[in-house]
Motif scaffolding. Structure first.
Motif, short mmCIF file in Angstrom:
data_model
loop_
_atom_site.label_atom_id
_atom_site.label_comp_id
_atom_site.label_asym_id
_atom_site.label_seq_id
_atom_site.Cartn_x
_atom_site.Cartn_y
_atom_site.Cartn_z
N LEU A 4 73.16 44.23 35.59
CA LEU A 4 72.96 45.02 34.38
C LEU A 4 73.45 46.45 34.54
N ILE A 7 70.99 51.48 32.94
CA ILE A 7 70.98 51.58 31.48
C ILE A 7 71.00 53.03 31.06
N ALA A 11 70.83 53.99 25.06
CA ALA A 11 71.19 52.60 24.77
C ALA A 11 70.70 52.17 23.38
N TYR A 237 69.37 43.14 25.18
CA TYR A 237 70.28 44.04 25.90
C TYR A 237 70.84 43.35 27.14
N CYS A 241 74.72 42.43 27.67
CA CYS A 241 75.40 43.07 28.80
C CYS A 241 76.05 42.02 29.70
N LYS A 244 79.00 40.22 27.93
CA LYS A 244 80.17 41.08 27.87
C LYS A 244 80.87 41.16 29.22
N LYS A 245 80.08 41.31 30.30
CA LYS A 245 80.68 41.39 31.63
C LYS A 245 81.37 40.09 32.00
#
Length: 306
Positions: A4, A7, A11, A237, A241, A244-245
């Protein structure tokens, strides 16, 4: 957790712009977290809010609160947030008067530092010991430094073995005299719960029990708790995250069920049993009396694929 990353305090999307708010409050304090090298690291916590509303008989609720945490100076992030949502309000910063808190006035326009009432009472009691605090308190109310110093000297004469403790408390009060005076003039407005906020967000998870942390791990946990306190969805979240990664680093191939079946058959191990009807259990492995080791032994030698 590592995937992650750390953060951001921003955010969660900021609130709508509020041009009519003329005054903001910031409660600032810190917690000391034990690192894996047995050294302590200071994690800082700041609550930004507009005011307080009565919530029950003995409880008040912060309005439009926003939480910031981390190791470094938080003032640039707080400044960006205030400029995004508000139009140059007056800012009152409540804290124990530490240098990092006092430095906020160099970052935030129209700001002033006020000493937190918890710390004022703490050091007054430290000076007074078992004697009444009222004479010291009266000297503060009358804004009389000389009278306050005389009261402290009398404590030292009566209790010379407490000289170091008395001098420590006296030094704190004199160094933060202006901030304490401001607090005395507006005790209801400037009432704060800085220690309660630190306990709720940081200490409960990071330092109340015997734990030690890596530097990155402690900050990531603190930021996750801050995200939740700011109204963010931690699970959403994390999913966004990680998704997306994954999409940025590994292209997702098109799934073909026939190709997957063919690859599975090619990679079968010769000593595995793939037919559930011809698989057998070791005697007694179903019972709990023999412990988990028999099941572990069974699963290590045979793979049942249904």
């Amino acid at each position: 957790m590592c995937r992650l990353g750390t953060i951001s305090n921003t955010a969660v999307l900021p609130l709508e712009r509020k041009s009519k708010v003329s005054e903001l409050f910031i409660e600032a304090d810190e917690d000391y977290v034990v690192m894996q090298q047995r050294k302590k690291q200071q994690l800082r916590l700041d609550y930004v809010y507009e005011g307080k509303l009565q919530d029950g008989r003995n409880r008040r609720k912060l309005t439009a609160k926003r939480v910031f945490t981390g190791y470094g100076m938080p003032w640039n992030e707080i400044k960006e947030y205030i400029q995004t949502v508000y139009d140059c309000p007056e800012i009152t910063i409540l804290g124990d008067g530490a240098l990092w808190i006092q430095s906020a006035t160099a970052y935030l326009e129209k700001s002033r530092c006020v000493t937190d009432g918890f710390h004022v009472v703490k050091y007054l009691r430290q000076i007074a010991g078992t004697e009444p605090v009222q004479p010291l308190y009266d000297a503060l109310l009358s804004n009389n430094r000389e009278q306050f110093c005389q009261e402290a000297e009398q404590k030292i004469q009566h209790h010379p073995y407490r000289k170091l403790r008395i001098c420590e408390g006296q030094k704190y009060v004199l160094n933060h005299w202006e901030g304490i005076w401001d607090w005395l003039q507006n005790r209801e407005t400037f009432a704060s719960r800085t220690k309660g906020h630190v306990s709720h967000i940081l200490s409960t998870r990071l330092s109340s029990r015997g734990m030690d942390w890596s530097k990155d791990g402690a900050e990531r946990i603190a930021r996750l708790r801050t995200l939740a306190e700011n109204g963010g969805d931690v699970w959403r979240y994390a999913l966004d995250c990680l998704t997306k990664k994954h999409s940025d680093t590994v292209p997702v191939p098109d799934l073909n069920s026939q190709e997957l079946t063919r690859q599975c058959r090619r990679r079968r191990l010769p000593y595995c049993v793939y037919d559930a009807e011809h698989s057998f259990h070791m005697p007694g492995s179903e019972g709990a009396l023999h412990g988990r080791w028999m099941k572990d032994t069974q699963n290590s030698g045979y793979h049942h694929i249904h």
